[in-house]
Design a protein around this motif. Structure first.
Motif, PDB file in Angstrom:
ATOM      1  N   ALA A   1     127.502 -56.681  60.077  1.00  0.00           N
ATOM      2  CA  ALA A   1     127.187 -57.772  61.001  1.00  0.00           C
ATOM      3  C   ALA A   1     127.450 -57.403  62.457  1.00  0.00           C
ATOM      4  CB  ALA A   1     127.976 -59.022  60.617  1.00  0.00           C
ATOM      5  N   ARG A   2     128.588 -56.769  62.740  1.00  0.00           N
ATOM      6  CA  ARG A   2     128.893 -56.425  64.131  1.00  0.00           C
ATOM      7  C   ARG A   2     127.855 -55.452  64.691  1.00  0.00           C
ATOM      8  NH1 ARG A   2     131.406 -52.525  67.101  1.00  0.00           N
ATOM      9  NH2 ARG A   2     132.460 -53.249  69.009  1.00  0.00           N
ATOM     10  N   SER A   3     127.460 -54.477  63.884  1.00  0.00           N
ATOM     11  CA  SER A   3     126.452 -53.514  64.340  1.00  0.00           C
ATOM     12  C   SER A   3     125.111 -54.179  64.581  1.00  0.00           C
ATOM     13  CB  SER A   3     126.300 -52.394  63.305  1.00  0.00           C
ATOM     14  OG  SER A   3     127.512 -51.677  63.147  1.00  0.00           O
ATOM     15  N   ILE A   4     124.757 -55.166  63.744  1.00  0.00           N
ATOM     16  CA  ILE A   4     123.500 -55.884  63.948  1.00  0.00           C
ATOM     17  C   ILE A   4     123.566 -56.717  65.224  1.00  0.00           C
ATOM     18  CG2 ILE A   4     121.973 -57.646  62.982  1.00  0.00           C
ATOM     19  CD1 ILE A   4     122.791 -56.634  60.210  1.00  0.00           C
ATOM     20  N   THR A   5     124.731 -57.279  65.516  1.00  0.00           N
ATOM     21  CA  THR A   5     124.899 -58.007  66.774  1.00  0.00           C
ATOM     22  C   THR A   5     124.622 -57.098  67.960  1.00  0.00           C
ATOM     23  OG1 THR A   5     126.560 -59.468  65.791  1.00  0.00           O
ATOM     24  CG2 THR A   5     126.501 -59.351  68.184  1.00  0.00           C
ATOM     25  N   LEU A   6     125.156 -55.892  67.923  1.00  0.00           N
ATOM     26  CA  LEU A   6     124.939 -54.946  69.021  1.00  0.00           C
ATOM     27  C   LEU A   6     123.473 -54.534  69.100  1.00  0.00           C
ATOM     28  CD1 LEU A   6     128.116 -52.694  68.694  1.00  0.00           C
ATOM     29  CD2 LEU A   6     127.737 -54.659  70.187  1.00  0.00           C
ATOM     30  N   LEU A   7     122.825 -54.332  67.947  1.00  0.00           N
ATOM     31  CA  LEU A   7     121.396 -54.001  67.963  1.00  0.00           C
ATOM     32  C   LEU A   7     120.568 -55.129  68.567  1.00  0.00           C
ATOM     33  CD1 LEU A   7     120.349 -52.216  64.635  1.00  0.00           C
ATOM     34  CD2 LEU A   7     120.277 -51.327  66.962  1.00  0.00           C
ATOM     35  N   SER A   8     120.984 -56.370  68.305  1.00  0.00           N
ATOM     36  CA  SER A   8     120.233 -57.504  68.828  1.00  0.00           C
ATOM     37  C   SER A   8     120.317 -57.591  70.345  1.00  0.00           C
ATOM     38  CB  SER A   8     120.747 -58.812  68.210  1.00  0.00           C
ATOM     39  OG  SER A   8     122.043 -59.125  68.687  1.00  0.00           O
ATOM     40  N   LEU A   9     121.280 -56.881  70.950  1.00  0.00           N
ATOM     41  CA  LEU A   9     121.388 -56.836  72.411  1.00  0.00           C
ATOM     42  C   LEU A   9     120.431 -55.821  73.019  1.00  0.00           C
ATOM     43  CD1 LEU A   9     125.285 -56.867  72.764  1.00  0.00           C
ATOM     44  CD2 LEU A   9     123.719 -58.805  72.570  1.00  0.00           C
ATOM     45  N   GLY A  10     119.913 -54.915  72.208  1.00  0.00           N
ATOM     46  CA  GLY A  10     119.029 -53.862  72.701  1.00  0.00           C
ATOM     47  C   GLY A  10     119.566 -52.491  72.346  1.00  0.00           C
ATOM     48  N   ASP A  11     118.666 -51.527  72.156  1.00  0.00           N
ATOM     49  CA  ASP A  11     119.076 -50.187  71.761  1.00  0.00           C
ATOM     50  C   ASP A  11     119.949 -49.506  72.813  1.00  0.00           C
ATOM     51  OD1 ASP A  11     117.651 -50.607  69.502  1.00  0.00           O
ATOM     52  OD2 ASP A  11     116.252 -48.949  69.760  1.00  0.00           O
ATOM     53  N   ASP A  12     119.636 -49.717  74.086  1.00  0.00           N
ATOM     54  CA  ASP A  12     120.419 -49.069  75.141  1.00  0.00           C
ATOM     55  C   ASP A  12     121.862 -49.550  75.131  1.00  0.00           C
ATOM     56  OD1 ASP A  12     118.194 -47.679  75.904  1.00  0.00           O
ATOM     57  OD2 ASP A  12     117.648 -49.060  77.521  1.00  0.00           O
ATOM     58  N   ILE A  13     122.045 -50.847  74.993  1.00  0.00           N
ATOM     59  CA  ILE A  13     123.399 -51.398  74.970  1.00  0.00           C
ATOM     60  C   ILE A  13     124.132 -50.937  73.718  1.00  0.00           C
ATOM     61  CG2 ILE A  13     124.718 -53.539  74.751  1.00  0.00           C
ATOM     62  CD1 ILE A  13     122.687 -54.856  76.568  1.00  0.00           C
ATOM     63  N   ALA A  14     123.441 -50.991  72.558  1.00  0.00           N
ATOM     64  CA  ALA A  14     124.088 -50.572  71.306  1.00  0.00           C
ATOM     65  C   ALA A  14     124.489 -49.104  71.366  1.00  0.00           C
ATOM     66  CB  ALA A  14     123.140 -50.808  70.133  1.00  0.00           C
ATOM     67  N   THR A  15     123.627 -48.244  71.910  1.00  0.00           N
ATOM     68  CA  THR A  15     123.951 -46.816  72.035  1.00  0.00           C
ATOM     69  C   THR A  15     125.107 -46.615  73.011  1.00  0.00           C
ATOM     70  OG1 THR A  15     121.643 -46.237  71.587  1.00  0.00           O
ATOM     71  CG2 THR A  15     123.025 -44.547  72.601  1.00  0.00           C
ATOM     72  N   GLY A  16     125.099 -47.369  74.090  1.00  0.00           N
ATOM     73  CA  GLY A  16     126.179 -47.259  75.054  1.00  0.00           C
ATOM     74  C   GLY A  16     127.523 -47.659  74.495  1.00  0.00           C
ATOM     75  N   LEU A  17     127.531 -48.494  73.461  1.00  0.00           N
ATOM     76  CA  LEU A  17     128.774 -48.911  72.819  1.00  0.00           C
ATOM     77  C   LEU A  17     129.111 -48.053  71.604  1.00  0.00           C
ATOM     78  CD1 LEU A  17     128.256 -52.769  73.050  1.00  0.00           C
ATOM     79  CD2 LEU A  17     129.950 -51.410  74.291  1.00  0.00           C
ATOM     80  N   GLY A  18     128.376 -46.935  71.444  1.00  0.00           N
ATOM     81  CA  GLY A  18     128.711 -45.973  70.396  1.00  0.00           C
ATOM     82  C   GLY A  18     128.046 -46.207  69.055  1.00  0.00           C
ATOM     83  N   GLN A  19     127.057 -47.093  68.992  1.00  0.00           N
ATOM     84  CA  GLN A  19     126.390 -47.367  67.726  1.00  0.00           C
ATOM     85  C   GLN A  19     125.335 -46.309  67.418  1.00  0.00           C
ATOM     86  OE1 GLN A  19     126.822 -49.925  65.359  1.00  0.00           O
ATOM     87  NE2 GLN A  19     128.728 -50.102  66.500  1.00  0.00           N
ATOM     88  N   ARG A  20     125.268 -45.899  66.165  1.00  0.00           N
ATOM     89  CA  ARG A  20     124.193 -45.031  65.691  1.00  0.00           C
ATOM     90  C   ARG A  20     123.065 -45.929  65.213  1.00  0.00           C
ATOM     91  NH1 ARG A  20     127.498 -40.420  62.194  1.00  0.00           N
ATOM     92  NH2 ARG A  20     128.785 -39.647  63.929  1.00  0.00           N
ATOM     93  N   THR A  21     122.160 -46.242  66.128  1.00  0.00           N
ATOM     94  CA  THR A  21     121.152 -47.263  65.851  1.00  0.00           C
ATOM     95  C   THR A  21     120.255 -46.898  64.661  1.00  0.00           C
ATOM     96  OG1 THR A  21     119.684 -46.268  67.507  1.00  0.00           O
ATOM     97  CG2 THR A  21     121.134 -48.052  68.239  1.00  0.00           C
ATOM     98  N   GLY A  22     119.919 -45.622  64.539  1.00  0.00           N
ATOM     99  CA  GLY A  22     119.075 -45.202  63.422  1.00  0.00           C
ATOM    100  C   GLY A  22     119.752 -45.438  62.085  1.00  0.00           C
ATOM    101  N   THR A  23     121.034 -45.072  61.994  1.00  0.00           N
ATOM    102  CA  THR A  23     121.782 -45.266  60.743  1.00  0.00           C
ATOM    103  C   THR A  23     121.907 -46.741  60.402  1.00  0.00           C
ATOM    104  OG1 THR A  23     123.037 -43.250  61.184  1.00  0.00           O
ATOM    105  CG2 THR A  23     123.949 -44.780  59.573  1.00  0.00           C
ATOM    106  N   VAL A  24     122.195 -47.559  61.418  1.00  0.00           N
ATOM    107  CA  VAL A  24     122.332 -48.998  61.188  1.00  0.00           C
ATOM    108  C   VAL A  24     121.030 -49.582  60.663  1.00  0.00           C
ATOM    109  CG1 VAL A  24     122.727 -51.226  62.302  1.00  0.00           C
ATOM    110  CG2 VAL A  24     124.151 -49.259  62.914  1.00  0.00           C
ATOM    111  N   ARG A  25     119.909 -49.148  61.238  1.00  0.00           N
ATOM    112  CA  ARG A  25     118.616 -49.671  60.797  1.00  0.00           C
ATOM    113  C   ARG A  25     118.299 -49.247  59.363  1.00  0.00           C
ATOM    114  NH1 ARG A  25     116.961 -49.298  66.392  1.00  0.00           N
ATOM    115  NH2 ARG A  25     116.255 -51.378  67.059  1.00  0.00           N
ATOM    116  N   VAL A  26     118.634 -48.027  58.999  1.00  0.00           N
ATOM    117  CA  VAL A  26     118.385 -47.567  57.632  1.00  0.00           C
ATOM    118  C   VAL A  26     119.151 -48.432  56.638  1.00  0.00           C
ATOM    119  CG1 VAL A  26     118.795 -45.691  55.999  1.00  0.00           C
ATOM    120  CG2 VAL A  26     117.785 -45.194  58.228  1.00  0.00           C
ATOM    121  N   PHE A  27     120.449 -48.630  56.899  1.00  0.00           N
ATOM    122  CA  PHE A  27     121.254 -49.470  55.994  1.00  0.00           C
ATOM    123  C   PHE A  27     120.759 -50.912  56.011  1.00  0.00           C
ATOM    124  CE2 PHE A  27     124.445 -46.024  56.356  1.00  0.00           C
ATOM    125  CZ  PHE A  27     124.721 -45.869  55.007  1.00  0.00           C
TER     126      PHE A  27
END
Length: 351
Positions: free
Chosen positions: A231-257
């Motif tokens: 859920a937390r990772s999806i919240t960060l993705l919902s803010l945008g890829d740039d913001i999620a990446t800037g906060l250390g999220q692996r956006t590709g991995t989160v999307r796969v799961f």
């Protein structure tokens, strides 16, 4: 949630999420929703072709007597039906919430993006070529069909000039859904399985049995727990890829799961209830309005509200025109179609 709704600085965006979240409202929904769900399930078990008093429902659940007809009706027919409705509602709602959060697309829904139609085509092939297949096999093919549907939709939408906008995604979903539906009907006509497929298209939980509940419940519970963990990772993705990446999220991995979770939830739900759309469109929007933009609250609240919607829709399906049953899909569509048109117009104005 619009891309411009939050600041570009990652830390400011996270702070805005906290400000916009309403944990008190989420707690009220979870507690009140669970209580209302239990009461609704009890009423749904009691009401039917033969009305049964609530004390008899209590006795059948906790002091089952196989010699009593009412207890047999409750245990073998109504309880698996109502429990199945609650499971399906939670699965559709959470799948829609995850899709909307990952894609930042307010129109994302399993019924609109080809998942339901893809699963239906897979089930049509099973009815035609493997008529004696077990429910577990049908569920696995339903997963594959749902995956094929969403894969084609995203493939078509992403190749469009200008990227995968919400409107393009919905248009691609409508086209792929129409294709799979036409193929399913062609298979039904050629192999004379129209009655089986018509029952699936109508949508309903009337034929749910305990063996089906035993198969789908572990899959849905595991998928829901995985969704809560994500859920937390999806919240960060919902803010945008740039913001999620800037906060250390692996956006590709989160999307796969996330996609895997959606396929499990949607595939399982479709294999039980059939082609019921709009649950994953309506419930996440309503939940965001009530609890804010934090998916750590949106996902559990969506699960509860989705269960409530399908349980009460099934109850209405049995009581509107007795002794015949109204398809659940039709009842949900009466709410979902106007809601979708409202969102589509709103999204068009924002482009």
């Amino acid at each position: 949630m619009k891309p411009s709704a939050l600041p570009e600085d990652p830390q400011q965006a996270v702070q805005q999420v906290k400000v916009r979240s309403r944990p008190w409202a989420a707690s009220l929904i979870l507690v009140g929703g669970v209580i209302l769900l239990v009461l609704g399930m009890a009423v749904a078990i009691a009401i039917g072709a033969k009305d049964i008093a609530l004390p008899d429902v209590w006795d059948a659940v906790f002091h089952f007597n196989p010699d009593l007809t009412e207890h047999q009706i409750i245990r073998e027919l109504r309880m698996p039906r109502v429990i199945g409705a609650a499971i399906v509602g939670a699965a559709f709602a959470v799948a829609g919430a995850i899709m909307q959060g990952m894609t930042r697309n307010p129109l994302a829904d399993t019924g609109l993006l080809g998942l339901n139609a893809g699963a239906g085509f897979a089930l049509a092939l099973c009815f035609a070529f493997f008529p004696g297949m077990s429910f577990l096999g049908l569920m696995l093919y339903s997963f594959l069909g749902a995956g094929a549907g969403v894969g084609i939709v995203y493939g078509i939408g992403s190749r469009s000039k200008g990227g995968l906008t919400p409107i393009r995604l919905v248009l691609a979903g409508a086209a792929v859904s129409a294709l799979f539906t036409a193929l399913s009907e062609g298979v039904a006509l050629y192999f004379k399985i129209g009655q089986d497929l018509a029952f699936w298209y109508a949508g309903g939980v009337a034929g749910t049995q305990w063996v089906q509940i035993q198969i789908i419940l572990p899959a849905v519970v595991i998928a829901l727990l995985a969704a809560f963990a994500l859920a937390r990772s999806i919240t960060l993705l919902s803010l945008g890829d740039d913001i999620a990446t800037g906060l250390g999220q692996r956006t590709g991995t989160v999307r796969v799961f996330g996609v895997i979770i959606v396929l499990v939830l949607a595939g399982t739900a479709v294999s039980i209830v059939g082609s019921v759309g709009f649950v994953g469109l309506i419930i996440p929007h309503l939940t965001r309005k009530l609890v804010g933009v934090d998916y750590r609250w949106i996902i559990p609240c969506s699960a509860v509200l989705g269960s409530l919607l399908i349980v009460f829709a099934d109850l209405a399906a049995r009581t509107i025109n007795p002794p015949q049953e109204t398809p659940i899909g039709a009842l949900v569509a009466l709410i979902g179609v106007p809601f979708f048109l409202y969102l589509a117009v709103k999204e068009r104005r924002s482009l």
